[in-house]
Design a protein around this motif. Structure first.
Motif, PDB file in Angstrom:
ATOM      1  N   MET A   1      16.739  67.948  26.235  1.00 61.05           N
ATOM      2  CA  MET A   1      15.512  68.791  26.221  1.00 61.05           C
ATOM      3  C   MET A   1      14.485  68.361  25.383  1.00 61.05           C
ATOM      4  SD  MET A   1      14.429  71.991  27.078  1.00 61.05           S
ATOM      5  CE  MET A   1      15.438  73.021  27.570  1.00 61.05           C
ATOM      6  N   PRO A  25      12.975  68.901  31.802  1.00 61.27           N
ATOM      7  CA  PRO A  25      13.657  69.884  31.073  1.00 61.27           C
ATOM      8  C   PRO A  25      12.727  69.950  29.637  1.00 61.27           C
ATOM      9  CG  PRO A  25      15.159  68.351  30.892  1.00 61.27           C
ATOM     10  CD  PRO A  25      13.927  67.848  31.779  1.00 61.27           C
ATOM     11  N   TYR A  26      12.134  70.913  29.359  1.00 61.07           N
ATOM     12  CA  TYR A  26      11.232  71.048  28.303  1.00 61.07           C
ATOM     13  C   TYR A  26      11.033  72.561  27.911  1.00 61.07           C
ATOM     14  CZ  TYR A  26       7.016  72.826  30.845  1.00 61.07           C
ATOM     15  OH  TYR A  26       6.318  73.527  31.581  1.00 61.07           O
ATOM     16  N   GLU A  27      10.781  72.558  26.426  1.00 56.12           N
ATOM     17  CA  GLU A  27      10.412  73.718  25.683  1.00 56.12           C
ATOM     18  C   GLU A  27       8.958  73.568  25.094  1.00 56.12           C
ATOM     19  OE1 GLU A  27      11.268  76.452  21.616  1.00 56.12           O
ATOM     20  OE2 GLU A  27      12.382  74.447  22.093  1.00 56.12           O
TER      21      GLU A  27
END
Length: 208
Positions: A1, A25-27
């Motif tokens: 992530m 996929p990242y925050e």
């Protein structure tokens, strides 16, 4: 992530959009510039420059849009965000993105961050820089309109990270005292991207 640091209204929008377009996929972590969160010890450990954007990967942090945009494009090649198969066109993407970062963004920064170049107490110099912004931004976008934006995308028919970066910087024109309608190709480019679901999602998230 991946962890992506940004602040609304900043150039970090370009890299934020790239992550969304790539399906990465990242925050996303918002920094509060009003409270100087970008200068907090915690964030300075991520990016000692105290600026955005910054992207934390499993190998460490990356800063600067030009670097992050290429990292995202190369890490998620299926998204076709850069012409990785063509050294010349890839260089043209980096040429365009570097111009936005090193010249156009600097022109814009003279409006609100003149203290980077002169002492804050030198109010005459600060005001002179602010006064110059509409001219220098218009000159830069005249060059983009007439020579650099091939249409419909920066590279012509091939979409790339350069389009996401251009959309981001062009969004500052109105606030810089420049009517984007002076540049029909840029205005049409902005409208097309503004209608894209990926852009609408990220813009809405940054405004929330």
């Amino acid at each position: 992530m991946l962890t992506f640091y940004y602040a609304p209204g900043t150039c970090a929008l370009a890299s934020h959009l790239a992550l969304e377009y790539a399906g990465a996929p990242y925050e996303a972590v918002r920094l509060d510039f009003r409270n100087q969160q970008q200068r907090s010890p915690e964030y300075l450990r991520v990016n000692p420059k105290g600026r955005v954007p910054a992207l934390v990967t499993d190998r460490g942090a990356i800063s600067e849009n030009v670097a992050i945009l290429q990292y995202v494009a190369q890490s998620f090649p299926a998204a076709n965000l850069a012409p990785l198969d063509d050294p010349f066109l890839l260089a043209k993407v980096n040429e365009f993105n570097s111009y936005l970062a090193s010249t156009v963004h600097v022109n814009h920064a003279h409006k609100g961050r003149g203290y980077r170049w002169v002492d804050a107490e030198d109010t005459a110099a600060i005001e002179a820089m602010k006064k110059k912004v509409p001219q220098t931004m218009a000159e830069s976008f005249t060059l983009i309109e007439e020579k650099m934006l091939q249409g419909p995308w920066v590279l012509g028919e091939r979409f790339s990270t350069a389009d996401l970066y251009l959309f981001t910087i062009a969004g500052w024109l109105e606030g810089d005292g420049v009517d984007v309608q002076r540049f029909p190709k840029v205005a049409e480019h902005m409208a097309r991207l503004a209608a894209a679901p990926q852009v609408q999602k990220v813009v809405a998230a940054q405004k929330a």
